[in-house]
Design a protein around this motif. Structure first.
Motif, PDB file in Angstrom:
ATOM      1  N   PHE A 278       0.848  -1.184   0.000  1.00 21.72           N
ATOM      2  CA  PHE A 278       0.000   0.000   0.000  1.00 21.72           C
ATOM      3  C   PHE A 278       0.886   1.238   0.000  1.00 21.72           C
ATOM      4  CE2 PHE A 278      -2.744  -3.277   1.571  1.00 21.72           C
ATOM      5  CZ  PHE A 278      -3.973  -2.982   0.990  1.00 21.72           C
ATOM      6  N   ASN A 279       0.475   2.255  -0.718  1.00 18.83           N
ATOM      7  CA  ASN A 279       1.207   3.522  -0.808  1.00 18.83           C
ATOM      8  C   ASN A 279       0.275   4.674  -0.463  1.00 18.83           C
ATOM      9  OD1 ASN A 279       3.712   2.518  -1.976  1.00 18.83           O
ATOM     10  ND2 ASN A 279       2.477   2.108  -3.791  1.00 18.83           N
ATOM     11  N   ILE A 280       0.857   5.793  -0.121  1.00 19.69           N
ATOM     12  CA  ILE A 280       0.089   7.021   0.050  1.00 19.69           C
ATOM     13  C   ILE A 280       0.281   7.845  -1.212  1.00 19.69           C
ATOM     14  CG2 ILE A 280      -0.147   9.170   1.344  1.00 19.69           C
ATOM     15  CD1 ILE A 280       0.819   7.604   3.816  1.00 19.69           C
ATOM     16  N   GLU A 281      -0.844   8.219  -1.834  1.00 25.23           N
ATOM     17  CA  GLU A 281      -0.808   9.043  -3.034  1.00 25.23           C
ATOM     18  C   GLU A 281      -1.421  10.397  -2.712  1.00 25.23           C
ATOM     19  OE1 GLU A 281      -2.549   7.065  -6.371  1.00 25.23           O
ATOM     20  OE2 GLU A 281      -1.122   5.412  -6.283  1.00 25.23           O
ATOM     21  N   ILE A 282      -0.861  11.424  -3.296  1.00 26.53           N
ATOM     22  CA  ILE A 282      -1.317  12.788  -3.061  1.00 26.53           C
ATOM     23  C   ILE A 282      -2.009  13.287  -4.321  1.00 26.53           C
ATOM     24  CG2 ILE A 282      -0.632  15.147  -2.519  1.00 26.53           C
ATOM     25  CD1 ILE A 282       1.887  13.906  -1.190  1.00 26.53           C
ATOM     26  N   LEU A 283      -3.240  13.763  -4.143  1.00 27.43           N
ATOM     27  CA  LEU A 283      -3.983  14.337  -5.252  1.00 27.43           C
ATOM     28  C   LEU A 283      -3.845  15.849  -5.175  1.00 27.43           C
ATOM     29  CD1 LEU A 283      -5.991  14.037  -7.627  1.00 27.43           C
ATOM     30  CD2 LEU A 283      -7.820  14.192  -5.951  1.00 27.43           C
ATOM     31  N   GLU A 284      -3.198  16.406  -6.157  1.00 31.89           N
ATOM     32  CA  GLU A 284      -3.032  17.856  -6.223  1.00 31.89           C
ATOM     33  C   GLU A 284      -4.282  18.453  -6.878  1.00 31.89           C
ATOM     34  OE1 GLU A 284      -0.518  19.724  -5.221  1.00 31.89           O
ATOM     35  OE2 GLU A 284       0.981  18.216  -4.774  1.00 31.89           O
ATOM     36  N   PRO A 285      -4.753  19.571  -6.363  1.00 34.43           N
ATOM     37  CA  PRO A 285      -5.880  20.231  -7.010  1.00 34.43           C
ATOM     38  C   PRO A 285      -5.521  20.604  -8.445  1.00 34.43           C
ATOM     39  CG  PRO A 285      -5.428  21.204  -4.868  1.00 34.43           C
ATOM     40  CD  PRO A 285      -4.304  20.267  -5.176  1.00 34.43           C
ATOM     41  N   THR A 286      -6.471  20.481  -9.356  1.00 32.02           N
ATOM     42  CA  THR A 286      -6.161  20.717 -10.758  1.00 32.02           C
ATOM     43  C   THR A 286      -7.067  21.729 -11.435  1.00 32.02           C
ATOM     44  OG1 THR A 286      -7.538  18.850 -11.388  1.00 32.02           O
ATOM     45  CG2 THR A 286      -5.188  18.428 -11.113  1.00 32.02           C
ATOM     46  N   GLU A 287      -8.184  22.066 -10.832  1.00 34.92           N
ATOM     47  CA  GLU A 287      -9.079  23.042 -11.430  1.00 34.92           C
ATOM     48  C   GLU A 287      -9.069  24.311 -10.589  1.00 34.92           C
ATOM     49  OE1 GLU A 287     -12.490  20.361 -13.538  1.00 34.92           O
ATOM     50  OE2 GLU A 287     -12.803  20.929 -11.455  1.00 34.92           O
ATOM     51  N   TYR A 288      -9.177  25.426 -11.259  1.00 34.50           N
ATOM     52  CA  TYR A 288      -9.219  26.714 -10.579  1.00 34.50           C
ATOM     53  C   TYR A 288     -10.661  27.211 -10.524  1.00 34.50           C
ATOM     54  CZ  TYR A 288      -4.179  26.857 -11.252  1.00 34.50           C
ATOM     55  OH  TYR A 288      -2.839  26.570 -11.223  1.00 34.50           O
ATOM     56  N   TRP A 289     -11.023  27.782  -9.380  1.00 33.48           N
ATOM     57  CA  TRP A 289     -12.356  28.341  -9.166  1.00 33.48           C
ATOM     58  C   TRP A 289     -12.215  29.728  -8.567  1.00 33.48           C
ATOM     59  CZ3 TRP A 289     -17.074  25.708  -9.948  1.00 33.48           C
ATOM     60  CH2 TRP A 289     -16.938  24.374 -10.361  1.00 33.48           C
ATOM     61  N   VAL A 290     -13.169  30.582  -8.863  1.00 36.04           N
ATOM     62  CA  VAL A 290     -13.283  31.877  -8.210  1.00 36.04           C
ATOM     63  C   VAL A 290     -14.344  31.699  -7.132  1.00 36.04           C
ATOM     64  CG1 VAL A 290     -13.878  34.307  -8.488  1.00 36.04           C
ATOM     65  CG2 VAL A 290     -12.609  33.101 -10.293  1.00 36.04           C
ATOM     66  N   VAL A 291     -13.972  31.971  -5.884  1.00 36.63           N
ATOM     67  CA  VAL A 291     -14.832  31.684  -4.738  1.00 36.63           C
ATOM     68  C   VAL A 291     -14.970  32.935  -3.882  1.00 36.63           C
ATOM     69  CG1 VAL A 291     -15.117  30.229  -2.690  1.00 36.63           C
ATOM     70  CG2 VAL A 291     -13.998  29.303  -4.730  1.00 36.63           C
ATOM     71  N   GLY A 292     -16.202  33.206  -3.421  1.00 32.22           N
ATOM     72  CA  GLY A 292     -16.385  34.337  -2.521  1.00 32.22           C
ATOM     73  C   GLY A 292     -17.821  34.787  -2.456  1.00 32.22           C
ATOM     74  N   GLY A 293     -17.986  36.054  -2.073  1.00 30.21           N
ATOM     75  CA  GLY A 293     -19.309  36.635  -1.936  1.00 30.21           C
ATOM     76  C   GLY A 293     -19.265  37.850  -1.045  1.00 30.21           C
ATOM     77  N   GLU A 294     -20.443  38.212  -0.508  1.00 29.56           N
ATOM     78  CA  GLU A 294     -20.532  39.349   0.400  1.00 29.56           C
ATOM     79  C   GLU A 294     -20.539  38.839   1.834  1.00 29.56           C
ATOM     80  OE1 GLU A 294     -23.115  43.411   1.243  1.00 29.56           O
ATOM     81  OE2 GLU A 294     -23.828  41.978  -0.251  1.00 29.56           O
ATOM     82  N   TYR A 295     -19.618  39.337   2.634  1.00 33.22           N
ATOM     83  CA  TYR A 295     -19.420  38.882   4.009  1.00 33.22           C
ATOM     84  C   TYR A 295     -20.031  39.870   5.001  1.00 33.22           C
ATOM     85  CZ  TYR A 295     -16.310  35.505   1.885  1.00 33.22           C
ATOM     86  OH  TYR A 295     -15.810  34.485   1.124  1.00 33.22           O
ATOM     87  N   THR A 296     -20.161  39.439   6.237  1.00 34.64           N
ATOM     88  CA  THR A 296     -20.759  40.283   7.276  1.00 34.64           C
ATOM     89  C   THR A 296     -19.810  41.380   7.746  1.00 34.64           C
ATOM     90  OG1 THR A 296     -20.045  38.749   9.001  1.00 34.64           O
ATOM     91  CG2 THR A 296     -22.287  38.467   8.136  1.00 34.64           C
TER      92      THR A 296
END
Length: 127
Positions: free
Chosen positions: A60-78
């Motif tokens: 068994f091995n440990i594999e690392i999944l790197e993020p591959t898609e970019y998203w714009v995330v946010g909104g209006e905060y308090t």
């Protein structure tokens, strides 16, 4: 900008031989996870290794999944701590984008729409 954390998986099983390239006949490749941190993955890896300690063809091995898609995330905060969104809504996710340049263009456009509101913030994340 903040990036989403890497995800960790424990992958392996019973192989045909000690080259560990082909899964043994009648067996399957096991994949456990995702785990949000390396320590959780190590704990599962250690448990699987101990379960199969007497089997020379198990690995068994440990594999690392790197993020591959970019998203714009946010909104209006308090407030300008940018922790809680106004009205208790979910963050807006715009995308996915295959590259950072396209995400940056969308981020800039979205940010400019709300340039006069100090409570609005967007960031680029890899998911």
């Amino acid at each position: 900008m903040t990036d989403t954390k890497k995800q960790y998986y424990v992958v392996g099983g019973l192989y045909k031989d000690t080259s560990f390239t082909n899964i043994a006949d009648g067996e399957k490749l096991w994949k456990f996870g995702p785990f949000d941190n390396y320590e959780e993955a190590v704990a599962v890896w250690r448990a699987k290794a101990m379960e199969t300690i007497d089997e020379a063809y198990a690995k068994f091995n440990i594999e690392i999944l790197e993020p591959t898609e970019y998203w714009v995330v946010g909104g209006e905060y308090t407030d300008t701590n940018f922790k809680e969104l106004k009205g208790g809504v979910q963050e807006e996710h715009i995308g996915p984008f295959n590259n950072r340049d396209d995400a940056r263009s969308a981020w800039k456009s979205k940010s400019m729409e709300h340039i006069d509101n100090a409570y609005v913030r967007y960031r680029i994340e890899k998911l």
